[in-house]
Design an enzyme around this catalytic site. Structure first.
Site, PDB file in Angstrom:
ATOM      1  CB  SER A 193      -8.437  -6.120   0.572  1.00 37.72           C
ATOM      2  OG  SER A 193      -8.579  -5.082   1.218  1.00 37.72           O
ATOM      3  CB  THR A 212     -15.674   3.098  -2.373  1.00 40.27           C
ATOM      4  OG1 THR A 212     -15.196   2.321  -1.264  1.00 40.27           O
ATOM      5  CG2 THR A 212     -16.696   3.993  -1.864  1.00 40.27           C
TER       6      THR A 212
HETATM    7  N1  ASP Z   1     -11.851  -1.286   0.624  1.00 39.02           N
HETATM    8  C1  ASP Z   1     -12.135  -0.438  -0.516  1.00 39.02           C
HETATM    9  C2  ASP Z   1     -11.063  -1.228  -1.448  1.00 39.02           C
HETATM   10  O1  ASP Z   1      -9.866  -0.728  -1.353  1.00 39.02           O
HETATM   11  C3  ASP Z   1     -12.073   1.020  -0.160  1.00 39.02           C
HETATM   12  C4  ASP Z   1     -12.149   1.628  -1.215  1.00 39.02           C
HETATM   13  O2  ASP Z   1     -12.899   1.386  -2.281  1.00 39.02           O
HETATM   14  O3  ASP Z   1     -11.658   2.888  -1.293  1.00 39.02           O
HETATM   15  O4  ASP Z   1     -11.475  -1.854  -2.408  1.00 39.02           O
END
Ligand code: ASP
Length: 333
Positions: free
Chosen positions: A60, A15
């Protein structure tokens, strides 16, 4: 005369590097846009360079290969920079921080991982503060280890866990006090005696032959046995409270035969805070007797990545067990 510090920003994804495009959709990292979005970055008296993963990834999708790639990337740029800031998705940031702490031995420069809960181009974003302070901390050189900086707290990377999916305060290190807190000033709390001097050693192997087994009342013995019968070599066993597990005969027999078959079982607690103390209750003394190793107060993230790291080294079983119980990078008390 003080020399200008140099910091390398590495954008892996997540993000923090997302911008709202003209069509309102989120677009990935662009360093030019980053400095336009955060003009404060130009006010630093720091040489700031940035590189980004060719294909930024949601965290992820991180895995041992990416950790090895990142460790190598840092190793290749190590001499040219005073510190590193890794922009990373928050979801698996604690795993990456833990993995890097093991892969980079005798680290003498700060590596600060940061991210954000809201994209950088959004009005209420937390990305700006996280990024600016992470760079400032990296440039001081005060914490030459792998850290996570998030929402005013600097945490030891391999002690960190993600605790909240919504709040800006998304991380904590329940078994270790923050290394620093950012208020009007950045206050460094820990008097850590860093061993500085040896050249950086970048380790090049990690094993994926590990599994995490979280116990729960009523867990199927078939599942437990089939996991132990798999070709995994190292198991992180998440037990209850201070390291307790069922005293069911069949369950303990499954543990015993796994250990007799050369499997390594590391006991850590499901509790966020506190430590495993094998032998405190009858429900953990059996595990101790069977040869389950106490992971003390390690986080799941640290335990798994440490197991991956150690199984990737050429170690005797005795050496491996010794290293699992001892602190290698401040990951356990
Ligand atoms: N799903 C995102 C990630 O971990 C959430 C974030 O960027 O904090 O890549």
């Amino acid at each position: 005369m003080s020399q200008k510090k140099s910091i390398l920003l590495i954008y892996t994804g997540g993000t923090i590097g997302m911008f709202k495009g003209d069509d309102n959709s989120l677009k990935p990292f662009d360093f030019e846009k980053l400095t336009a979005e955060i003009p404060e970055l130009n006010k630093f008296d720091i040489d700031l360079n940035a590189i980004a993963f060719k294909k930024p990834i949601d965290s992820s999708n991180m895995n041992p290969k990416t950790w090895l790639y990142l460790a190598n990337l840092i190793g290749n740029h190590y001499q040219s920079y005073d510190g590193f800031v890794i922009l990373h998705g928050s979801d698996t940031m604690a795993y990456t921080a833990s993995a890097l702490s093991f892969l980079l031995e005798d680290l003498c420069k700060p590596i600060i991982l940061t991210g954000s809960q809201l994209p950088i181009g959004i009005r209420r974003t937390d990305a700006k503060e996280n990024l600016i302070t992470a760079i400032e901390i990296a440039a001081t050189g005060n914490t030459p280890e792998v850290c996570v900086y998030f929402e005013y707290k600097l945490l030891r990377g391999n002690r960190t866990v993600k605790i909240n999916a919504e709040h800006f305060e998304a991380f904590d290190s329940p078994n270790f006090p923050p290394l620093a807190e950012a208020g009007v000033q950045i206050k460094y709390h820990q008097k850590v005696n860093y061993k500085i001097g040896n050249p950086l050693k970048v380790h090049e192997n990690m094993s994926s032959s590990v599994a995490l087994l979280k116990l729960f009342p009523g867990i199927s013995l078939e599942i437990v046995k089939s996991l132990f019968n798999s070709n995994c070599k190292g198991f992180v066993l998440e037990t209850f409270g201070s390291g307790n597990a069922s005293t069911n005969y069949e369950f303990l027999s499954a543990i015993e035969s796994a250990i007799n078959n050369g499997k390594i079982i590391l006991n850590i607690s499901q509790c966020l805070a506190g430590a495993v103390s094998q032998g405190l209750y009858e429900t953990s003394s059996q595990l101790e007797k069977l040869g389950v190793i106490s992971g003390k107060d390690m986080t799941t993230e640290a335990a798994l990545t440490k197991m991956m790291f150690l199984l990737g080294q050429d170690l005797t079983v005795k050496e491996l067990k010794r290293k699992l119980t001892n602190s290698l990078r401040g990951e356990l008390t």
